[in-house]
Motif scaffolding. Structure first.
Motif, PDB file in Angstrom:
ATOM      1  N   ARG A 121      -5.664   9.161   5.186  1.00  0.00           N
ATOM      2  CA  ARG A 121      -4.910   8.235   6.036  1.00  0.00           C
ATOM      3  C   ARG A 121      -5.566   6.866   6.140  1.00  0.00           C
ATOM      4  NH1 ARG A 121      -2.745   4.662   8.017  1.00  0.00           N
ATOM      5  NH2 ARG A 121      -1.789   4.496  10.055  1.00  0.00           N
ATOM      6  N   ASN A 122      -6.877   6.811   6.344  1.00  0.00           N
ATOM      7  CA  ASN A 122      -7.582   5.539   6.510  1.00  0.00           C
ATOM      8  C   ASN A 122      -8.609   5.290   5.415  1.00  0.00           C
ATOM      9  OD1 ASN A 122      -6.352   4.665   9.039  1.00  0.00           O
ATOM     10  ND2 ASN A 122      -7.357   6.442   9.905  1.00  0.00           N
ATOM     11  N   ASP A 123      -8.439   5.934   4.286  1.00  0.00           N
ATOM     12  CA  ASP A 123      -9.371   5.806   3.172  1.00  0.00           C
ATOM     13  C   ASP A 123      -9.056   4.525   2.390  1.00  0.00           C
ATOM     14  OD1 ASP A 123     -10.367   6.021   0.450  1.00  0.00           O
ATOM     15  OD2 ASP A 123     -10.804   8.124   0.879  1.00  0.00           O
ATOM     16  N   GLU A 124      -9.927   3.526   2.509  1.00  0.00           N
ATOM     17  CA  GLU A 124      -9.667   2.220   1.890  1.00  0.00           C
ATOM     18  C   GLU A 124      -9.533   2.306   0.373  1.00  0.00           C
ATOM     19  OE1 GLU A 124     -12.312  -0.846   3.237  1.00  0.00           O
ATOM     20  OE2 GLU A 124     -12.112  -0.199   5.316  1.00  0.00           O
ATOM     21  N   GLU A 125     -10.326   3.151  -0.267  1.00  0.00           N
ATOM     22  CA  GLU A 125     -10.249   3.303  -1.720  1.00  0.00           C
ATOM     23  C   GLU A 125      -8.896   3.886  -2.132  1.00  0.00           C
ATOM     24  OE1 GLU A 125     -12.530   5.827  -5.168  1.00  0.00           O
ATOM     25  OE2 GLU A 125     -13.723   5.062  -3.500  1.00  0.00           O
ATOM     26  N   PHE A 126      -8.421   4.875  -1.396  1.00  0.00           N
ATOM     27  CA  PHE A 126      -7.113   5.470  -1.667  1.00  0.00           C
ATOM     28  C   PHE A 126      -5.998   4.442  -1.480  1.00  0.00           C
ATOM     29  CE2 PHE A 126      -3.271   7.472   0.079  1.00  0.00           C
ATOM     30  CZ  PHE A 126      -2.913   8.291  -0.976  1.00  0.00           C
ATOM     31  N   ILE A 127      -6.086   3.683  -0.401  1.00  0.00           N
ATOM     32  CA  ILE A 127      -5.063   2.669  -0.118  1.00  0.00           C
ATOM     33  C   ILE A 127      -5.042   1.612  -1.217  1.00  0.00           C
ATOM     34  CG2 ILE A 127      -4.397   0.829   1.480  1.00  0.00           C
ATOM     35  CD1 ILE A 127      -5.419   2.724   3.749  1.00  0.00           C
ATOM     36  N   GLU A 128      -6.205   1.164  -1.650  1.00  0.00           N
ATOM     37  CA  GLU A 128      -6.297   0.172  -2.722  1.00  0.00           C
ATOM     38  C   GLU A 128      -5.703   0.730  -4.028  1.00  0.00           C
ATOM     39  OE1 GLU A 128      -7.069  -3.323  -4.755  1.00  0.00           O
ATOM     40  OE2 GLU A 128      -7.219  -2.984  -2.605  1.00  0.00           O
ATOM     41  N   LEU A 129      -6.025   1.976  -4.326  1.00  0.00           N
ATOM     42  CA  LEU A 129      -5.535   2.614  -5.554  1.00  0.00           C
ATOM     43  C   LEU A 129      -4.007   2.675  -5.595  1.00  0.00           C
ATOM     44  CD1 LEU A 129      -6.222   4.261  -8.158  1.00  0.00           C
ATOM     45  CD2 LEU A 129      -6.155   6.297  -6.705  1.00  0.00           C
ATOM     46  N   TRP A 130      -3.380   2.910  -4.441  1.00  0.00           N
ATOM     47  CA  TRP A 130      -1.930   3.065  -4.376  1.00  0.00           C
ATOM     48  C   TRP A 130      -1.194   1.808  -3.886  1.00  0.00           C
ATOM     49  CZ3 TRP A 130       0.627   6.885  -6.662  1.00  0.00           C
ATOM     50  CH2 TRP A 130      -0.134   7.971  -7.079  1.00  0.00           C
ATOM     51  N   THR A 131      -1.846   0.665  -4.007  1.00  0.00           N
ATOM     52  CA  THR A 131      -1.199  -0.598  -3.684  1.00  0.00           C
ATOM     53  C   THR A 131      -0.776  -1.268  -4.982  1.00  0.00           C
ATOM     54  OG1 THR A 131      -2.537  -0.854  -1.695  1.00  0.00           O
ATOM     55  CG2 THR A 131      -1.490  -2.846  -2.567  1.00  0.00           C
ATOM     56  N   ASP A 132       0.520  -1.540  -5.119  1.00  0.00           N
ATOM     57  CA  ASP A 132       1.041  -2.203  -6.322  1.00  0.00           C
ATOM     58  C   ASP A 132       0.596  -3.652  -6.325  1.00  0.00           C
ATOM     59  OD1 ASP A 132       2.317   0.179  -6.899  1.00  0.00           O
ATOM     60  OD2 ASP A 132       4.255  -0.484  -6.113  1.00  0.00           O
ATOM     61  N   LYS A 133       0.190  -4.115  -7.503  1.00  0.00           N
ATOM     62  CA  LYS A 133      -0.276  -5.506  -7.616  1.00  0.00           C
ATOM     63  C   LYS A 133       0.621  -6.285  -8.515  1.00  0.00           C
ATOM     64  CE  LYS A 133      -4.852  -4.089  -6.624  1.00  0.00           C
ATOM     65  NZ  LYS A 133      -6.205  -3.985  -6.839  1.00  0.00           N
ATOM     66  N   GLU A 165       9.740   5.827   6.917  1.00  0.00           N
ATOM     67  CA  GLU A 165       8.579   5.411   6.150  1.00  0.00           C
ATOM     68  C   GLU A 165       7.412   5.120   7.077  1.00  0.00           C
ATOM     69  OE1 GLU A 165       9.577   2.042   3.759  1.00  0.00           O
ATOM     70  OE2 GLU A 165      11.222   3.089   2.765  1.00  0.00           O
ATOM     71  N   TYR A 166       6.246   5.644   6.712  1.00  0.00           N
ATOM     72  CA  TYR A 166       5.017   5.375   7.442  1.00  0.00           C
ATOM     73  C   TYR A 166       4.033   4.758   6.456  1.00  0.00           C
ATOM     74  CZ  TYR A 166       7.207   8.464  10.804  1.00  0.00           C
ATOM     75  OH  TYR A 166       8.093   9.031  11.690  1.00  0.00           O
ATOM     76  N   HIS A 167       3.789   3.460   6.597  1.00  0.00           N
ATOM     77  CA  HIS A 167       2.894   2.754   5.699  1.00  0.00           C
ATOM     78  C   HIS A 167       1.447   2.993   6.121  1.00  0.00           C
ATOM     79  CE1 HIS A 167       6.033   0.455   3.586  1.00  0.00           C
ATOM     80  NE2 HIS A 167       6.689   0.674   4.712  1.00  0.00           N
ATOM     81  N   PHE A 168       0.606   3.299   5.139  1.00  0.00           N
ATOM     82  CA  PHE A 168      -0.790   3.588   5.424  1.00  0.00           C
ATOM     83  C   PHE A 168      -1.510   2.388   6.029  1.00  0.00           C
ATOM     84  CE2 PHE A 168       0.115   7.380   3.331  1.00  0.00           C
ATOM     85  CZ  PHE A 168      -0.980   8.221   3.290  1.00  0.00           C
ATOM     86  N   THR A 169      -1.035   1.185   5.778  1.00  0.00           N
ATOM     87  CA  THR A 169      -1.666  -0.007   6.330  1.00  0.00           C
ATOM     88  C   THR A 169      -1.206  -0.300   7.760  1.00  0.00           C
ATOM     89  OG1 THR A 169       0.041  -1.362   5.261  1.00  0.00           O
ATOM     90  CG2 THR A 169      -2.048  -1.085   4.080  1.00  0.00           C
ATOM     91  N   ASP A 170      -0.267   0.477   8.270  1.00  0.00           N
ATOM     92  CA  ASP A 170       0.246   0.313   9.631  1.00  0.00           C
ATOM     93  C   ASP A 170      -0.574   1.196  10.578  1.00  0.00           C
ATOM     94  OD1 ASP A 170       1.640   0.186  11.996  1.00  0.00           O
ATOM     95  OD2 ASP A 170       3.563   0.808  11.144  1.00  0.00           O
ATOM     96  N   SER A 171      -1.260   0.592  11.516  1.00  0.00           N
ATOM     97  CA  SER A 171      -2.117   1.354  12.432  1.00  0.00           C
ATOM     98  C   SER A 171      -1.348   2.009  13.577  1.00  0.00           C
ATOM     99  CB  SER A 171      -3.205   0.439  12.999  1.00  0.00           C
ATOM    100  OG  SER A 171      -2.607  -0.596  13.750  1.00  0.00           O
ATOM    101  N   GLU A 172      -0.037   1.874  13.594  1.00  0.00           N
ATOM    102  CA  GLU A 172       0.786   2.418  14.687  1.00  0.00           C
ATOM    103  C   GLU A 172       0.933   3.946  14.628  1.00  0.00           C
ATOM    104  OE1 GLU A 172       3.236   0.555  16.931  1.00  0.00           O
ATOM    105  OE2 GLU A 172       1.798  -1.072  16.699  1.00  0.00           O
ATOM    106  N   GLY A 205       0.825  -1.204   0.000  1.00  0.00           N
ATOM    107  CA  GLY A 205       0.000   0.000   0.000  1.00  0.00           C
ATOM    108  C   GLY A 205       0.855   1.247   0.000  1.00  0.00           C
ATOM    109  N   PRO A 206       0.200   2.406   0.022  1.00  0.00           N
ATOM    110  CA  PRO A 206       0.956   3.658  -0.016  1.00  0.00           C
ATOM    111  C   PRO A 206       1.710   3.893   1.288  1.00  0.00           C
ATOM    112  CG  PRO A 206      -1.355   4.099   0.348  1.00  0.00           C
ATOM    113  CD  PRO A 206      -1.230   2.625   0.113  1.00  0.00           C
ATOM    114  N   TRP A 207       2.708   4.734   1.200  1.00  0.00           N
ATOM    115  CA  TRP A 207       3.462   5.106   2.377  1.00  0.00           C
ATOM    116  C   TRP A 207       3.887   6.557   2.292  1.00  0.00           C
ATOM    117  CZ3 TRP A 207       8.664   6.066   1.215  1.00  0.00           C
ATOM    118  CH2 TRP A 207       9.150   5.492   0.044  1.00  0.00           C
ATOM    119  N   LEU A 208       4.117   7.121   3.440  1.00  0.00           N
ATOM    120  CA  LEU A 208       4.518   8.509   3.602  1.00  0.00           C
ATOM    121  C   LEU A 208       5.973   8.510   4.050  1.00  0.00           C
ATOM    122  CD1 LEU A 208       3.668  11.553   3.979  1.00  0.00           C
ATOM    123  CD2 LEU A 208       3.112  10.923   6.341  1.00  0.00           C
TER     124      LEU A 208
END
Length: 89
Positions: free
Chosen positions: A77-89, A15-22, A6-9
């Motif tokens: 930050r927690n937008d599932e559609e955004f995270i899906e869009l920026w996840t490499d497949k 690095e802060y991964h959007f899928t990391d809830s920390e 997924g995306p990261w900042l």
């Protein structure tokens, strides 16, 4: 940036991964200024006070989110559609 998990900042070479809830971000909107905060495991990592970007009244697409990176980041930050869009497949 996109990635396999997924995306990261990237901030200060960390690095802060959007899928990391920390981590979480917030923008406090005050009179005439905003305060951006980045928290990691309840520890304040960044606090930045700044003047909000003006919204362009002549641009129909201009809004707070499109003009202010910190507001945009907070909303995505927690937008599932955004995270899906920026996840490499």
């Amino acid at each position: 940036m996109s990635g396999e998990t997924g995306p990261w900042l990237l901030v200060n070479q960390k690095e802060y991964h959007f899928t990391d809830s920390e981590w979480k971000v917030e923008v406090e909107i005050l009179k005439g200024e905003n305060v951006f905060r980045l928290w990691v495991r309840r520890e304040l990592v960044i606090e930045e006070t700044y003047s909000p970007a003006p919204v362009d009244d002549l641009d129909p697409w201009s809004d707070e989110e499109s003009e202010d990176l910190f507001v945009w980041l907070t909303r995505k930050r927690n937008d599932e559609e955004f995270i899906e869009l920026w996840t490499d497949k």
